[in-house]
Design a protein around this motif. Structure first.
Motif, PDB file in Angstrom:
ATOM      1  N   ARG A 225       0.635  -1.154  -0.097  1.00  0.00           N
ATOM      2  CA  ARG A 225      -0.092   0.058  -0.170  1.00  0.00           C
ATOM      3  C   ARG A 225       0.722   1.309   0.142  1.00  0.00           C
ATOM      4  O   ARG A 225       1.918   1.123   0.365  1.00  0.00           O
ATOM      5  CB  ARG A 225      -0.731  -0.028   1.188  1.00  0.00           C
ATOM      6  CG  ARG A 225      -0.264   0.301   2.593  1.00  0.00           C
ATOM      7  CD  ARG A 225      -1.269   0.307   3.606  1.00  0.00           C
ATOM      8  NE  ARG A 225      -0.481   0.339   5.088  1.00  0.00           N
ATOM      9  CZ  ARG A 225      -0.102   1.581   5.384  1.00  0.00           C
ATOM     10  NH1 ARG A 225      -0.330   2.636   4.532  1.00  0.00           N
ATOM     11  NH2 ARG A 225       0.280   1.714   6.475  1.00  0.00           N
TER      12      ARG A 225
ATOM     13  N   HIS B 166      -4.302  -1.359   4.284  1.00  0.00           N
ATOM     14  CA  HIS B 166      -4.056  -2.680   3.446  1.00  0.00           C
ATOM     15  C   HIS B 166      -5.312  -3.357   3.085  1.00  0.00           C
ATOM     16  O   HIS B 166      -5.496  -3.738   1.978  1.00  0.00           O
ATOM     17  CB  HIS B 166      -3.305  -3.727   4.286  1.00  0.00           C
ATOM     18  CG  HIS B 166      -3.930  -4.078   5.398  1.00  0.00           C
ATOM     19  ND1 HIS B 166      -4.092  -3.381   6.660  1.00  0.00           N
ATOM     20  CD2 HIS B 166      -4.340  -5.278   5.700  1.00  0.00           C
ATOM     21  CE1 HIS B 166      -4.650  -4.016   7.566  1.00  0.00           C
ATOM     22  NE2 HIS B 166      -4.621  -5.168   7.222  1.00  0.00           N
TER      23      HIS B 166
ATOM     24  N   THR C 184      -2.038  -8.465   0.672  1.00  0.00           N
ATOM     25  CA  THR C 184      -2.021  -7.039   1.203  1.00  0.00           C
ATOM     26  C   THR C 184      -1.149  -6.929   2.589  1.00  0.00           C
ATOM     27  O   THR C 184      -2.144  -6.833   3.731  1.00  0.00           O
ATOM     28  CB  THR C 184      -3.015  -6.182   1.035  1.00  0.00           C
ATOM     29  OG1 THR C 184      -4.130  -6.666   1.696  1.00  0.00           O
ATOM     30  CG2 THR C 184      -3.377  -6.007  -0.543  1.00  0.00           C
TER      31      THR C 184
ATOM     32  N   LEU D  40      -6.863  -3.551  -0.752  1.00  0.00           N
ATOM     33  CA  LEU D  40      -7.390  -4.772  -1.373  1.00  0.00           C
ATOM     34  C   LEU D  40      -8.740  -4.644  -2.155  1.00  0.00           C
ATOM     35  O   LEU D  40      -8.816  -5.144  -3.104  1.00  0.00           O
ATOM     36  CB  LEU D  40      -7.351  -5.836  -0.403  1.00  0.00           C
ATOM     37  CG  LEU D  40      -7.877  -7.611  -0.927  1.00  0.00           C
ATOM     38  CD1 LEU D  40      -7.101  -7.754  -1.976  1.00  0.00           C
ATOM     39  CD2 LEU D  40      -7.724  -8.140   0.381  1.00  0.00           C
TER      40      LEU D  40
END
Length: 657
Positions: A125, A131, A171, A135
């Motif tokens: 990120r 995160h 992520t 996603l």
């Protein structure tokens, strides 16, 4: 464990203490068929149900209900995540994260079949993102009007509403805003390992990508760990943050220790590592922040010595070029069309490393450099139908070759720098250089930490950021205590180039409360001189720069004026396998200023008041002065006076072994 007992644990009132809720994972683990990642993820659901019950009761209820369902499956001895698709909230153990659990996001395609192997897209990120929200954006769900990134990250989407991309997508959280440096770098590698352990991943189709600041992190890690990835994708990230942010580097000469630091970390300096790894640069034609000239410069270098590059530009896009790149899985479809795949057994490996932590590439690993701080280089090629390996080295003293992972056939000869070093079966061997410069298989024992710069104990200052650290401030002088406490708190929460707050890296303790035996293995950071911090007084006799009561002694000179002080890293004399960082000054307020110095520093800086020129850059300001800065030698000693050179501009002496 009966399913009813697991359900009962999760059905406890939301006001129950977290200790009772997280007991679930230990109970489920008794079945013995669950991975540690699954157990930690179950614990994270329990912890989240408690953590958010007041601030976001909707999310707390979601995590509680999901936890009940997952725990019931686990209690039957089945891993509940094998059949869970869509967006998954996963977690791993971590001493740095709230609740002892570090979350990360994972997308599992609706058609996931454990009997097949899937490519993995690891997405980092940007500096202001989250995160889980990243996603969601990757899957076509951008922020809605009035929604914050943090809020939408806590609003799951049904698997049936998500596209079926055919890839796993992970992520990492980034521990807040680490920019995936230090502990953030460790997290990326650990997330990859956790997904590979828990899901059916094709190890030769792992792609590292990032957005904005995460895009640079992808380039940085993608170069230094190129052998782990099939490709690297930089989405609107600048190619070189040092050059990007430190514009005056193009206007003034680098200091000697700056040149050495940059040779250790800059992607363009280490690009030879990428010989088998293609890079993709995704840019917006109207984005002023990525500095396209810098990207082009790196791209030309990759074309010359690396695996080449692909330039994907949306001419009318701005910094948010990730929107069209993510739309309908565009970037994943491009990777599929290009057939990106890592060679599982490469016949040629090129390793260039400035640090021990990334001194490994596929079946080649540098165990010991001749001189840390200068890049080590190894080029190893399989020849003669797999019966001969030719190796060339620079700045290497001990070398490990995993010959059984190279495309060798039967017995093999290894020739290093023109001399036969090994002949025998293809297995892992360690080749050590003798006094005459010739390598041969020899019994090799790594030097003891503290006696020489070795893997895990080599400096520079930034190296301490990769593991748990206890931050200990002095209380010996009550007037100094508030400033020293503030310095310790700032260091624990804020490093990595003033890039914003991060999750606490470790406990912040007063010197009178610190007991190393009560903590897991850790580095130590001390704030305050020997008269302020009792632990500084304990370690001071074993340090090459003396830190006394209100003064610093350097090469026999006593520095005791306001503004004088030192920031240095060294093996802890009380625990040589771990670092101690000492930050001490005549005035306690200058300890706080020293903590805020840029992140690219050598082993030590003996500073003065003129060092603290405000900057948001990665290196000391062009006008910053200091008494002395540099690297300790291979044996962690100050280099002799004759090795000193005058630093310009800003003033100060440099020590370069």
């Amino acid at each position: 464990m009966p399913a009813s007992a697991v359900l009962l644990l999760f059905a406890l009132p939301l006001g129950s203490p977290p200790e009772e809720l997280v007991e679930l994972a230990a109970k489920a683990a008794s079945k013995g068929s669950l991975t540690q990642g699954t157990i930690d993820t179950l614990r994270f659901h329990a912890w989240s149900a408690e953590r958010w019950r007041h601030e976001d009761p909707t999310f707390a209820r979601i995590m509680r209900q999901r936890g009940i369902s997952l725990a019931a499956e686990a209690a039957r001895g089945r891993d509940p995540f094998v059949t869970t698709t869509g967006i998954v909230y996963r977690a791993m153990q971590s001493p740095f994260a709230p609740g002892g659990l570090r979350p990360y996001g994972l997308y599992v395609p609706r058609s996931y079949d454990p009997s097949r192997r899937y490519p993995l897209f690891v997405l980092l990120r940007g500096g202001t993102s989250d995160h889980m929200s990243l996603l969601r954006q990757m899957l076509g769900y951008p922020n809605g009007a009035g929604e914050t990134k943090a809020l939408i990250a806590r609003r799951p989407i049904a698997s049936s509403r998500l596209p079926d991309l055919g890839w796993l997508v992970a992520t990492p959280s980034g521990y807040g805003n680490t920019a995936f440096a230090g502990i953030g770098e460790e997290e990326v590698l650990e997330v990859i390992d956790d997904v590979v352990r828990s899901y059916s991943v094709d190890p030769d189709r792992i792609v590292l990508a990032g957005v904005s600041r995460g895009g640079y992190a992808a380039v940085d890690l993608g170069v230094r760990y190129a052998g782990r990835f099939a490709a690297v994708v930089d989405i609107c990230g600048f190619a070189d943050p040092v050059i990007q942010k430190q514009r005056n580097l193009r206007e003034r000469p680098l200091r000697g220790f700056e040149r050495r630091l940059l040779s250790m970390v800059r992607p363009i300096e280490l690009a030879e590592r990428t010989a088998a790894t293609p890079f993709y640069f995704v840019v917006g034609g109207r984005d002023p922040g990525t500095w396209p000239a810098g990207l082009r410069m790196l791209a030309r270098r990759l074309d010359a010595v690396g695996g080449g590059h692909t330039w994907l530009e949306w001419p009318n896009a701005y910094h948010s070029v990730w929107v069209p790149a993510f739309r309908d899985g565009t970037i994943l479809k491009r990777l599929d069309a290009d057939g990106v795949r890592r060679d599982s057994r490469p016949a040629k490996v090129v390793l260039v490393a400035g640090q021990y932590r990334d001194a490994e590439q596929r079946w080649v690993r540098v165990e010991q450099m001749e001189r840390f701080g200068s890049p080590a280089r190894v080029e190893a090629s399989v020849a003669e139908g797999g019966h001969r390996i030719v190796v060339r080295t620079e700045n290497v003293e001990a070398l490990r070759l995993a010959l059984d992972e190279a495309p060798c056939d039967g017995d093999v000869e290894v020739v290093v720098d023109g001399h036969l070093a090994y002949s025998g079966p293809a297995r892992a061997v360690v080749l050590v250089e003798d006094a005459g410069g010739q390598f041969a298989e020899r019994r090799w024992t790594p030097p003891s930490p503290g006696l020489r710069k070795v893997r895990g104990s080599s400096g520079p200052l930034e190296d301490r950021d990769h593991a748990l650290t206890a931050y200990v401030y002095g209380t010996g002088r009550p007037r100094s205590t508030p400033a020293l406490r503030d310095a310790a708190e700032r260091a624990a929460r804020g490093g990595f180039g003033n890039g914003g707050a991060i999750w606490r890296q470790g406990p912040v303790l007063a010197d009178v409360d610190y007991d190393p035996a009560r903590l897991p293995p850790h580095h130590l950071a001390l704030y305050g001189h020997a008269g302020e911090n009792s632990w500084t007084a304990r370690v001071a006799p074993g340090l090459p720069i003396r830190v006394g009561d209100g003064f610093v002694e350097l090469r026999g000179a006593r520095l005791d004026r306001p503004g004088d002080g030192v920031r240095m890293v060294h093996p802890n004399p009380l625990d040589p396998a771990r670092y101690v960082e000492v930050v001490a000054a005549v005035d306690a307020d200058d300890v706080f200023r020293a903590v805020k110095l840029p992140d690219l520093l050598p082993d030590y800086v003996v500073f003065s008041r003129s060092t603290f020129v405000p900057t948001w850059q990665h290196l000391l300001h062009v006008r910053a002065g200091f008494h002395e800065a540099g690297f300790f030698d291979e044996l962690w000693r100050l280099v002799p006076d004759i090795a000193l050179g005058r630093s310009r501009p800003g003033g100060g002496m440099e020590a370069l072994p």
